[in-house]
Design a protein around this motif. Structure first.
Motif, PDB file in Angstrom:
ATOM      1  N   PHE A  64       1.223  -1.428   0.356  1.00 38.84           N
ATOM      2  CA  PHE A  64       0.249   0.319  -0.390  1.00 38.84           C
ATOM      3  C   PHE A  64       1.331   1.253   0.028  1.00 38.84           C
ATOM      4  N   ILE A  65       1.647   1.306   1.198  1.00 38.61           N
ATOM      5  CA  ILE A  65       2.553   2.486   0.753  1.00 38.61           C
ATOM      6  C   ILE A  65       3.702   2.519  -0.042  1.00 38.61           C
ATOM      7  N   VAL A  66       3.573   1.343  -0.820  1.00 42.98           N
ATOM      8  CA  VAL A  66       5.071   1.909  -1.923  1.00 42.98           C
ATOM      9  C   VAL A  66       3.888   2.468  -3.057  1.00 42.98           C
ATOM     10  N   ALA A  67       2.611   1.618  -3.256  1.00 42.82           N
ATOM     11  CA  ALA A  67       2.021   1.724  -4.471  1.00 42.82           C
ATOM     12  C   ALA A  67       1.598   3.644  -4.687  1.00 42.82           C
ATOM     13  N   ARG A  68       1.184   4.023  -3.341  1.00 42.53           N
ATOM     14  CA  ARG A  68       0.948   5.358  -2.095  1.00 42.53           C
ATOM     15  C   ARG A  68       2.048   6.477  -2.868  1.00 42.53           C
ATOM     16  N   ARG A  69       2.464   5.809  -2.246  1.00 36.93           N
ATOM     17  CA  ARG A  69       4.233   7.091  -3.057  1.00 36.93           C
ATOM     18  C   ARG A  69       4.583   6.623  -4.722  1.00 36.93           C
ATOM     19  N   ALA A  70       4.180   6.171  -4.885  1.00 39.10           N
ATOM     20  CA  ALA A  70       4.084   5.791  -6.387  1.00 39.10           C
ATOM     21  C   ALA A  70       3.367   7.048  -7.418  1.00 39.10           C
ATOM     22  N   SER A  71       2.256   6.825  -6.507  1.00 36.38           N
ATOM     23  CA  SER A  71       1.178   6.860  -7.352  1.00 36.38           C
ATOM     24  C   SER A  71       1.089   9.127  -6.962  1.00 36.38           C
ATOM     25  N   GLN A  72       1.453   9.346  -5.435  1.00 32.77           N
ATOM     26  CA  GLN A  72       1.821  10.631  -5.409  1.00 32.77           C
ATOM     27  C   GLN A  72       3.351  11.621  -5.724  1.00 32.77           C
ATOM     28  N   GLN A  73       3.958  10.495  -5.951  1.00 28.40           N
ATOM     29  CA  GLN A  73       5.349  10.724  -7.121  1.00 28.40           C
ATOM     30  C   GLN A  73       5.086  11.097  -8.540  1.00 28.40           C
ATOM     31  N   GLU A  74       4.300  10.549  -9.063  1.00 29.66           N
ATOM     32  CA  GLU A  74       3.412  10.795 -10.378  1.00 29.66           C
ATOM     33  C   GLU A  74       4.688   9.624 -10.907  1.00 29.66           C
ATOM     34  N   LEU A  75       5.028   8.694 -10.514  1.00 22.70           N
ATOM     35  CA  LEU A  75       5.516   8.048 -11.537  1.00 22.70           C
ATOM     36  C   LEU A  75       4.854   6.790 -12.174  1.00 22.70           C
ATOM     37  N   ARG A  76       3.961   6.214 -12.165  1.00 22.30           N
ATOM     38  CA  ARG A  76       2.834   5.856 -12.977  1.00 22.30           C
ATOM     39  C   ARG A  76       3.214   4.203 -13.733  1.00 22.30           C
ATOM     40  N   TRP A  77       3.665   3.886 -12.305  1.00 23.02           N
ATOM     41  CA  TRP A  77       4.340   2.849 -12.088  1.00 23.02           C
ATOM     42  C   TRP A  77       3.151   1.414 -12.604  1.00 23.02           C
ATOM     43  N   SER A  78       3.495   0.319 -12.985  1.00 23.66           N
ATOM     44  CA  SER A  78       2.555  -0.718 -13.271  1.00 23.66           C
ATOM     45  C   SER A  78       2.426  -1.436 -12.366  1.00 23.66           C
ATOM     46  N   ARG A  79       1.874  -2.736 -12.291  1.00 23.28           N
ATOM     47  CA  ARG A  79       1.842  -3.458 -10.754  1.00 23.28           C
ATOM     48  C   ARG A  79       2.570  -4.142 -10.538  1.00 23.28           C
ATOM     49  N   ASP A  80       3.457  -4.391 -11.803  1.00 23.22           N
ATOM     50  CA  ASP A  80       4.851  -5.097 -11.661  1.00 23.22           C
ATOM     51  C   ASP A  80       5.692  -4.754 -11.255  1.00 23.22           C
ATOM     52  N   ASP A  81       5.858  -3.654 -11.628  1.00 26.58           N
ATOM     53  CA  ASP A  81       7.005  -2.269 -11.189  1.00 26.58           C
ATOM     54  C   ASP A  81       6.604  -2.396  -9.366  1.00 26.58           C
ATOM     55  N   ILE A  82       5.252  -2.518  -8.748  1.00 28.17           N
ATOM     56  CA  ILE A  82       4.995  -2.358  -7.449  1.00 28.17           C
ATOM     57  C   ILE A  82       5.124  -3.540  -7.153  1.00 28.17           C
ATOM     58  N   GLU A  83       5.358  -4.731  -7.366  1.00 32.23           N
ATOM     59  CA  GLU A  83       5.490  -5.800  -6.713  1.00 32.23           C
ATOM     60  C   GLU A  83       6.736  -5.888  -6.733  1.00 32.23           C
ATOM     61  N   ASP A  84       7.735  -5.380  -8.033  1.00 36.44           N
ATOM     62  CA  ASP A  84       9.347  -5.526  -7.440  1.00 36.44           C
ATOM     63  C   ASP A  84       9.995  -5.133  -6.651  1.00 36.44           C
ATOM     64  N   VAL A  85       9.916  -3.507  -6.758  1.00 35.76           N
ATOM     65  CA  VAL A  85      10.104  -3.168  -5.538  1.00 35.76           C
ATOM     66  C   VAL A  85       9.984  -3.650  -3.587  1.00 35.76           C
ATOM     67  N   VAL A  86       7.930  -3.856  -3.637  1.00 40.07           N
ATOM     68  CA  VAL A  86       7.568  -4.359  -2.677  1.00 40.07           C
ATOM     69  C   VAL A  86       8.416  -5.667  -2.210  1.00 40.07           C
ATOM     70  N   TYR A  87       9.056  -6.624  -2.961  1.00 42.92           N
ATOM     71  CA  TYR A  87      10.154  -7.805  -3.546  1.00 42.92           C
ATOM     72  C   TYR A  87      11.528  -7.584  -2.852  1.00 42.92           C
TER      73      TYR A  87
END
Length: 98
Positions: A64-87
């Motif tokens: 949740f935190i990674v997805a929220r911060r990516a959105s706040q920073q307008e990174l336009r990360w995909s679900r895979d991007d978020i999962e890779d960072v979380v992992y």
């Protein structure tokens, strides 16, 4: 014979992946590291991973935190991007999954 062994190992890996809470494909640790180092370390020094009490407490909170911060920073990360960072964070700092 070898085909049967390969299938059994593949099936076991899929079950282990699902049991660990990850999707159909295992996230990419190195890609997660690269995304984190290119987009997050400017604000998140190593000190952030040593705070007490440790936050987040579970993988879903981290996701949740990674997805929220990516959105706040307008990174336009995909679900895979978020999962890779979380992992990456889970394996190198948080160690939620056992």
């Amino acid at each position: 014979m070898l085909r049967g062994v390969a299938f059994a190992l593949s099936a076991a890996g899929s079950v282990a992946t699902a049991a660990a809470g990850w999707g159909a494909e295992w996230p990419d640790l190195e890609r997660g590291r690269a995304l984190y180092e290119n987009h997050c370390v400017a604000c998140h020094t190593p000190k952030v991973h040593r705070r007490v009490p440790a936050l987040p407490l579970i993988t879903d909170d981290l996701r949740f935190i990674v997805a929220r911060r990516a959105s706040q920073q307008e990174l336009r990360w995909s679900r895979d991007d978020i999962e890779d960072v979380v992992y990456y964070l889970d394996r190198t700092h948080n160690r939620f999954e056992k």
